[in-house]
Write a protein that holds these residues in place. Sequence first.
Motif, PDB file in Angstrom:
ATOM      1  N   TRP A 288       0.509  -0.878  -0.134  1.00  0.00           N
ATOM      2  CA  TRP A 288      -0.314  -0.056   0.137  1.00  0.00           C
ATOM      3  C   TRP A 288       0.895   1.465   0.272  1.00  0.00           C
ATOM      4  O   TRP A 288       2.056   1.109   0.678  1.00  0.00           O
ATOM      5  CB  TRP A 288      -0.849   0.179   1.266  1.00  0.00           C
ATOM      6  N   GLN A 289       0.160   2.348   0.140  1.00  0.00           N
ATOM      7  CA  GLN A 289       1.421   3.796  -0.577  1.00  0.00           C
ATOM      8  C   GLN A 289       0.144   4.907  -0.263  1.00  0.00           C
ATOM      9  O   GLN A 289      -1.001   4.898  -0.943  1.00  0.00           O
ATOM     10  CB  GLN A 289       2.141   3.711  -1.644  1.00  0.00           C
ATOM     11  N   PRO A 290      -0.051   6.282   0.186  1.00  0.00           N
ATOM     12  CA  PRO A 290       0.261   7.243  -0.001  1.00  0.00           C
ATOM     13  C   PRO A 290      -0.288   7.460  -1.579  1.00  0.00           C
ATOM     14  O   PRO A 290       0.616   7.013  -2.108  1.00  0.00           O
ATOM     15  CB  PRO A 290      -0.180   8.223   0.659  1.00  0.00           C
ATOM     16  N   ASN A 291      -1.696   8.067  -2.465  1.00  0.00           N
ATOM     17  CA  ASN A 291      -1.469   8.482  -3.787  1.00  0.00           C
ATOM     18  C   ASN A 291      -0.888   9.674  -3.807  1.00  0.00           C
ATOM     19  O   ASN A 291      -1.885  10.211  -2.890  1.00  0.00           O
ATOM     20  CB  ASN A 291      -2.532   8.166  -3.947  1.00  0.00           C
ATOM     21  N   ASP A 292      -0.353  10.762  -4.897  1.00  0.00           N
ATOM     22  CA  ASP A 292       0.312  11.486  -4.318  1.00  0.00           C
ATOM     23  C   ASP A 292      -0.295  12.204  -5.011  1.00  0.00           C
ATOM     24  O   ASP A 292      -0.634  13.594  -6.020  1.00  0.00           O
ATOM     25  CB  ASP A 292       1.735  12.269  -4.587  1.00  0.00           C
ATOM     26  N   GLY A 293      -1.159  11.874  -6.304  1.00  0.00           N
ATOM     27  CA  GLY A 293      -2.207  12.179  -6.915  1.00  0.00           C
ATOM     28  C   GLY A 293      -3.606  12.619  -6.747  1.00  0.00           C
ATOM     29  O   GLY A 293      -4.276  13.165  -7.669  1.00  0.00           O
ATOM     30  N   THR A 330      -3.716   0.446  -3.916  1.00  0.00           N
ATOM     31  CA  THR A 330      -3.037  -0.437  -3.380  1.00  0.00           C
ATOM     32  C   THR A 330      -1.832  -0.422  -4.617  1.00  0.00           C
ATOM     33  O   THR A 330      -2.045  -0.045  -5.567  1.00  0.00           O
ATOM     34  CB  THR A 330      -3.361  -1.918  -4.193  1.00  0.00           C
ATOM     35  N   GLN A 331      -0.857  -0.936  -4.209  1.00  0.00           N
ATOM     36  CA  GLN A 331       0.381  -1.766  -5.678  1.00  0.00           C
ATOM     37  C   GLN A 331      -0.196  -2.160  -6.822  1.00  0.00           C
ATOM     38  O   GLN A 331       1.246  -2.907  -7.701  1.00  0.00           O
ATOM     39  CB  GLN A 331       2.237  -0.987  -4.505  1.00  0.00           C
ATOM     40  N   LYS A 332      -0.685  -3.319  -5.984  1.00  0.00           N
ATOM     41  CA  LYS A 332      -0.589  -4.316  -6.631  1.00  0.00           C
ATOM     42  C   LYS A 332      -1.834  -4.311  -7.835  1.00  0.00           C
ATOM     43  O   LYS A 332      -2.905  -3.688  -7.375  1.00  0.00           O
ATOM     44  CB  LYS A 332      -0.799  -5.478  -5.740  1.00  0.00           C
ATOM     45  N   ARG A 333      -1.567  -4.538  -9.783  1.00  0.00           N
ATOM     46  CA  ARG A 333      -2.850  -4.431 -10.081  1.00  0.00           C
ATOM     47  C   ARG A 333      -3.929  -5.924 -10.063  1.00  0.00           C
ATOM     48  O   ARG A 333      -3.230  -6.842 -10.297  1.00  0.00           O
ATOM     49  CB  ARG A 333      -2.614  -3.961 -11.427  1.00  0.00           C
ATOM     50  N   PHE A 334      -5.310  -5.900 -10.158  1.00  0.00           N
ATOM     51  CA  PHE A 334      -6.130  -6.734 -10.208  1.00  0.00           C
ATOM     52  C   PHE A 334      -7.203  -7.003 -12.066  1.00  0.00           C
ATOM     53  O   PHE A 334      -6.989  -6.037 -11.811  1.00  0.00           O
ATOM     54  CB  PHE A 334      -7.604  -6.889  -9.139  1.00  0.00           C
ATOM     55  N   MET A 335      -7.080  -8.049 -12.492  1.00  0.00           N
ATOM     56  CA  MET A 335      -7.271  -8.371 -13.682  1.00  0.00           C
ATOM     57  C   MET A 335      -8.767  -7.765 -13.631  1.00  0.00           C
ATOM     58  O   MET A 335     -10.002  -8.676 -12.471  1.00  0.00           O
ATOM     59  CB  MET A 335      -6.925  -9.510 -14.076  1.00  0.00           C
TER      60      MET A 335
END
Length: 423
Positions: A288-293, A330-335
């Motif tokens: 996980w990470q904060p999103n700066d956008g 999330t840093q992971k992408r899901f289909m």
Amino acid sequence: MLENLNRIFGACFPPLVILGWLGAGIFLYTAFRSGKWRKKLTGAEGFLALLLLFMMANRIPNPAIISFRYVIGIGILTLFWSVWLLRWSWHNCPAPLRRWRGMLLLALVFGICLGGFLKEIRLSKRTKMETEAIRYFHSLSPESLTDSIIITQEERFSRIIRTAGHRSAILQLPSATEFWSKCIYLTQSHYQHILLFLPWNDKEMEQNKRLLALSGFRVIPKHTGKYFLIFSITSPETSVTAAPNTNVVLKEHFNQLREISITDPLLQNLQKRGVHFAQKALCFPIGWQPNDGHGYDCGDLKKLELKVVPNNSTGNSICFSGWSKGTVITQKRFMADKQYWLSLQFRGTISSRLGIYLYCYDKNDIFLKVEPVGYFYGTSIDSVQNAVLFIEQFPSKTAKFILALELADGYLLLDHISLTKIL
């Protein structure tokens, strides 16, 4: 009276509302300039002009139809258009048009609005259903909906509940009724009571009841209104309901942490915006990470906090506080190839809000758009709230998505999140 005004304003298309304000404003302006304002305002034309102005102004305080963007947009456009139109028309309009310009605009808009109003009275069952539903839920105490979730296909049902003064959990049912049983089965582990809200439609109502009964659920009538029905749904011990085939792709109590360095470009971008928690290294859950956008662009960013705190019952919680908003992703992408079931547990002050978004990408990993899928509101920092969502559709060309959580306005603790693919 309020319901009738609601139908009038619903019939007023925004450009016509702007023209209405212009016409009424110009007429009143010319009445005062002529020096015969008493005679003009007490006549039929003055009465209609004042009536139209008050009708339009009622959009602002009416909680059932409030939209600040709508009101601000009308105000700005009316201000500048009125100034321009008055200066231009006063000197350049032909004498007959200059004399009647306000009344022509007023009559045009008032006639269109009146026609729309009469049409709404005759045809709009939706408005009548929403009005009746607001009254019904307003009559219920908040305690009567504790540990309950209301499931419905009505897209605007969250507005009905908020207008009635409740913050009850709501699940938007999928469009395909064959997926309803899956939604209800997965919801049962989170809520003691499941209420089904349906607009009154004899054919569809009986069809949906049969479908749920065949799936093993007991459908019990709870309230019968003139335009809607509410059913209580339970699953007997002898239920034939089978658990849907599922695949958990994300289950997180935020136990594993990592340190995001102060020199990380992510935190440096947030530092430039003046975000308080980015001024030092950040300990945050892995994956996980904060999103700066997305987010971090309004309110008091100098007091914004985002951190991880211990949760004695499970593990850790993501903690957000401040009168602003921020987003974690999330840093992971899901289909985006199946339906997904999303469940969360959180605690929040009564002012706080948790928004669920999807960041959509195509097959070449090119970003497409941000898609909102649901909002939940805090009720108490001391009680755990459940939130569930069924994600069945994705925007066109979407092949992958990132899950994003927007935290806003208050103190909020995110304890658990789970994303399940329904096979």
